[in-house]
Design a protein around this motif. Structure first.
Motif, PDB file in Angstrom:
ATOM      1  N   THR A   1     -17.997  10.492  15.805  1.00 33.07           N
ATOM      2  CA  THR A   1     -19.205  10.382  16.149  1.00 33.07           C
ATOM      3  C   THR A   1     -19.545   9.693  17.593  1.00 33.07           C
ATOM      4  O   THR A   1     -19.874   8.589  17.711  1.00 33.07           O
ATOM      5  CB  THR A   1     -19.931   9.347  15.372  1.00 33.07           C
TER       6      THR A   1
ATOM      7  N   ASP B   1     -27.716   5.170  14.452  1.00 26.67           N
ATOM      8  CA  ASP B   1     -27.247   6.533  13.856  1.00 26.67           C
ATOM      9  C   ASP B   1     -26.255   6.522  12.830  1.00 26.67           C
ATOM     10  O   ASP B   1     -26.187   7.413  11.900  1.00 26.67           O
ATOM     11  CB  ASP B   1     -26.576   7.111  15.218  1.00 26.67           C
TER      12      ASP B   1
ATOM     13  N   VAL C   1     -25.998   8.218   9.193  1.00 24.28           N
ATOM     14  CA  VAL C   1     -24.895   9.027   8.932  1.00 24.28           C
ATOM     15  C   VAL C   1     -24.235   8.824   7.156  1.00 24.28           C
ATOM     16  O   VAL C   1     -24.130   9.524   6.428  1.00 24.28           O
ATOM     17  CB  VAL C   1     -23.695   8.934   9.844  1.00 24.28           C
TER      18      VAL C   1
ATOM     19  N   PHE D   1     -19.358  13.470   4.963  1.00 29.61           N
ATOM     20  CA  PHE D   1     -19.856  12.729   6.228  1.00 29.61           C
ATOM     21  C   PHE D   1     -19.802  13.793   7.141  1.00 29.61           C
ATOM     22  O   PHE D   1     -20.621  13.825   8.207  1.00 29.61           O
ATOM     23  CB  PHE D   1     -18.699  11.530   6.546  1.00 29.61           C
TER      24      PHE D   1
ATOM     25  N   ALA E   1     -23.033  15.458   7.132  1.00 24.52           N
ATOM     26  CA  ALA E   1     -24.140  14.258   7.827  1.00 24.52           C
ATOM     27  C   ALA E   1     -24.442  14.592   9.124  1.00 24.52           C
ATOM     28  O   ALA E   1     -25.205  14.333   9.710  1.00 24.52           O
ATOM     29  CB  ALA E   1     -23.955  13.215   7.342  1.00 24.52           C
ATOM     30  N   VAL E   2     -23.158  14.579   9.769  1.00 24.95           N
ATOM     31  CA  VAL E   2     -23.210  14.503  11.432  1.00 24.95           C
ATOM     32  C   VAL E   2     -23.676  15.750  11.624  1.00 24.95           C
ATOM     33  O   VAL E   2     -24.600  15.753  12.769  1.00 24.95           O
ATOM     34  CB  VAL E   2     -21.735  14.309  11.767  1.00 24.95           C
TER      35      VAL E   2
END
Length: 653
Positions: A394, A401, A405, A426, A429-430
């Motif tokens: 990330t 942000d 996430v 994850f 999600a990113v």
């Protein structure tokens, strides 16, 4: 037990002055009721019955009330008769005077008198005039009561009392809208909830310490600072720091937004500033927090179209005076937050007003790990979840942000019916946040899909073959958001950027269009975002960072932000032409470089594109099978201990 008692007290109705009004009104009505009709008549009779009773000598007297109603009183002997047994009046309140047994309407008084004379009973007649004092009084005062009641109702609504609604607070318009947090207000946010931001957190904690233990600093002759300005990009935690101060400080904390001072009426903003500081001084030591202060703190005199009476400037002038004027109280500290410090007025930024400017920057890889730890607390995580991996995936993410996430990952895991949130959730999600929602059902022709595959493969190959380009994470040709394909990279977090690094990144960005040219000998509109990114980088090299030999060591960047108000360019037309040519030359050179690189590796590019067409998503491992180990692998900057650099940090476009 204490809480139960408190709840019982809260349930008890509060005393209201309207209770008194209601009681008084009830008394008036009672008097009216019992004075005018405090009994129930024994009965109503007709005039014929009356004359019959009169002839039988049953009537003691007849009283004419207001020339209309006859009240008949019987003799004691007549009351004992069976025919008059029910005539005795029933009273609610005992009366000292005798009450009538019968009543009836007489019609014309003169005729009634003549009839009594004809039967020889005129002596029992008496005339009386009665006035209903309470009734007349209530009827007379009722209009005034109604007017006063309506007036009170309207005033309460206008003054922001019960009811509120449109037109509310017309008389409190100059009052401050600040929300007060004190010992009685429970604020759950504390400094434990603020991850990363060590420097900023220390400065803010010190401000709380100033107010808790002022003698610690004043014994040495120091003065408590007047204010601190939190500056940084959106989502980095400026307001969160202020919430932590409200939760930690045991002093009154006034919180409001810069836009709360703005109103359509002249003088309201300045009045609210005065009222805010008046309240803060009364409760000193205290803290005032103004979020988004650029709403009123913008540099004065820049907008010539606003007229001679600029309400925003008047509000700012009042704020400047309150923060450092003749009547300033040193026990009030002002905290403010903005992400547009470049447009704030210089008088607001000077020492004595905002003595400290606290920079709240985007978190680095170590700070991102700490932020993940905070936001992962409420989630049901899979065992062995690697936080180091998440923080490295990330780059450039703010605290907001990262919170997003974590929330998206939990939603994705729940959508898939999982019992815990794992690593893949994850990553998804990113991807969702960066690229947008997957659109697997989007209609795309085979030729378009093939073009997208070679475009994305071109990015992957050029970035793999260039030393300073960001290492690839994955490539996909599944449409997301507005894009038909995407390539994810893991950029190195640099504090300074050299020309060769920028040029390699530009070449990698142009690899998509170069691949289309090499394979199909045609280009398309699919490289729009790449061209936008490259043009911005090239313009920054030439006009901001002074990395062009032809332009030289010049910059046309104005960090103060004042240039946005100008109507002329800071360079001549000849220089503008030279800048345009230099930008075009830099981009064209990197485009040709990408074409040569891909022509030299055309077979591998084709092989990679075929794999991408088959699998739709490829990772770093797929490139290693085709190209072998990347020759420029080096230790990630995230794992290198960050050393202090005395040079000024340069802004990266």
């Amino acid at each position: 037990m204490a809480n139960d008692k408190k709840k019982i007290k809260e349930k008890k109705p509060k005393f209201s002055p309207y209770w008194i009004y209601g009681i008084v009104l009830a008394i008036f009505l009672g008097f009216q009721l019992f004075s005018s009709g405090s009994y129930q008549d024994g009965g109503t009779i007709t005039p014929a019955e009356f004359f019959k009773y009169a002839e039988d000598d049953d009537i003691d007297k007849v009283e004419i009330i207001n020339r209309r109603i006859a009240q008949v009183y019987l003799t004691k002997d007549a009351e004992a008769k069976e025919i008059h047994r029910k005539s005795k009046p029933k009273t609610f309140i005992p009366s000292a005077t005798k009450l009538p047994n019968y009543t009836f309407e007489i019609g014309d008084l003169q005729n009634f008198e003549n009839d009594l004379k004809s039967i020889g009973k005129y002596d029992i007649l008496s005339l009386n005039t009665k006035e209903n004092v309470w009734g007349d009084f209530l009827i007379g005062i009722l209009p005034f009561i109604l007017l006063i009641g309506v007036w009170i109702f309207i005033m309460r609504r206008m003054s922001g009392g019960a009811g509120g609604g449109a037109g509310g607070q017309i008389f409190n318009i100059g009052k401050s809208k600040a929300k007060l947090f004190d010992q009685n207000t429970e604020v759950k946010t504390s400094f434990k909830d603020v991850a990363g931001l060590e420097g900023a957190k220390e400065e803010v904690q010190e401000i709380v310490d100033f107010l808790k233990f002022p003698e610690k600093y004043t014994t040495l002759g120091g003065k408590i600072p007047k204010g601190a300005l939190l500056v940084g990009p959106p989502g980095t935690g400026k307001t969160l720091l202020a919430k932590a101060v409200a939760g930690e400080a045991k002093v009154p904390f006034f919180s409001l937004s810069g836009s709360d001072f703005v109103e359509m009426f002249v003088g309201v903003g300045a009045s609210r500033v005065r009222d805010l500081f008046k309240q803060a001084k009364e409760k000193s030591p205290s803290i005032i927090f103004i979020d988004e202060i650029d709403a009123i703190g913008r540099a004065r005199g820049k907008n010539a179209m606003s007229g001679s009476n600029d309400e925003r400037e008047n509000t700012l002038n009042q704020l400047l005076t309150e923060m450092d004027g003749f009547g300033t109280n040193t026990n009030v500290i002002v905290l403010a937050a903005t992400n547009r410090a470049d447009i704030l007025d210089k008088a607001l930024m000077r020492a004595g007003r905002f003595d400290r400017q606290i920079f709240v920057d985007l978190p680095d890889v170590r700070e991102r790990k700490e932020i993940f730890e905070v936001h992962l607390r409420p989630l049901k995580k899979a065992k062995g979840l690697d936080l180091d991996f998440l923080s490295k995936q990330t780059p450039g993410f703010s605290g907001a942000d990262i919170a997003n996430v974590c929330n998206e990952a939990a939603l994705i895991a729940a959508r898939n019916g999982k019992k815990a949130v794992d690593k893949q959730d994850f990553l998804d999600a990113v991807d969702r946040i960066i690229g947008g929602l997957e659109k697997k059902n989007k209609i795309i022709t085979p030729s378009e899909k093939r073009a997208v595959a070679f475009h994305e493969a071109g990015h992957a190959v050029t970035s793999w073959m260039l030393e300073h380009a960001a290492p690839l994470v994955k490539v996909t040709i599944v449409p997301r958001g507005r894009s038909l394909g995407a390539a994810w990279y893991l950029p190195e977090e640099r504090l300074i950027v050299r020309p060769e690094q920028m040029l390699d990144e530009m070449c990698a960005a142009l690899g998509g269009r170069a691949a289309e040219k090499v394979i199909f000998d045609k280009i398309s509109t699919g490289a729009l975002s790449d061209l936008e990114k490259v043009t911005k980088q090239a313009r920054a090299m030439v006009t901001v960072y002074g990395l062009s030999d032809k332009i030289g060591n010049l910059t046309y960047y104005d960090s103060s932000g004042q240039s946005e108000y100008g109507f002329t360019k800071p360079y001549s037309e000849e220089t503008a032409e030279l800048i345009d040519k230099e930008i075009s030359a830099i981009i064209e050179k990197q485009y040709q470089r990408a074409i040569k690189l891909l022509e030299a590796n055309k077979d591998k590019l084709t092989e990679l594109a075929e794999v991408l067409l088959e699998k739709e998503v490829i990772f770093k491992d797929n490139l290693e099978k085709i190209f072998g180990k990347r020759p420029f692998e080096k230790e990630s900057s995230a794992e290198i201990k960050k050393e202090e650099n005395t040079e000024e940090e340069e802004e990266e476009e």
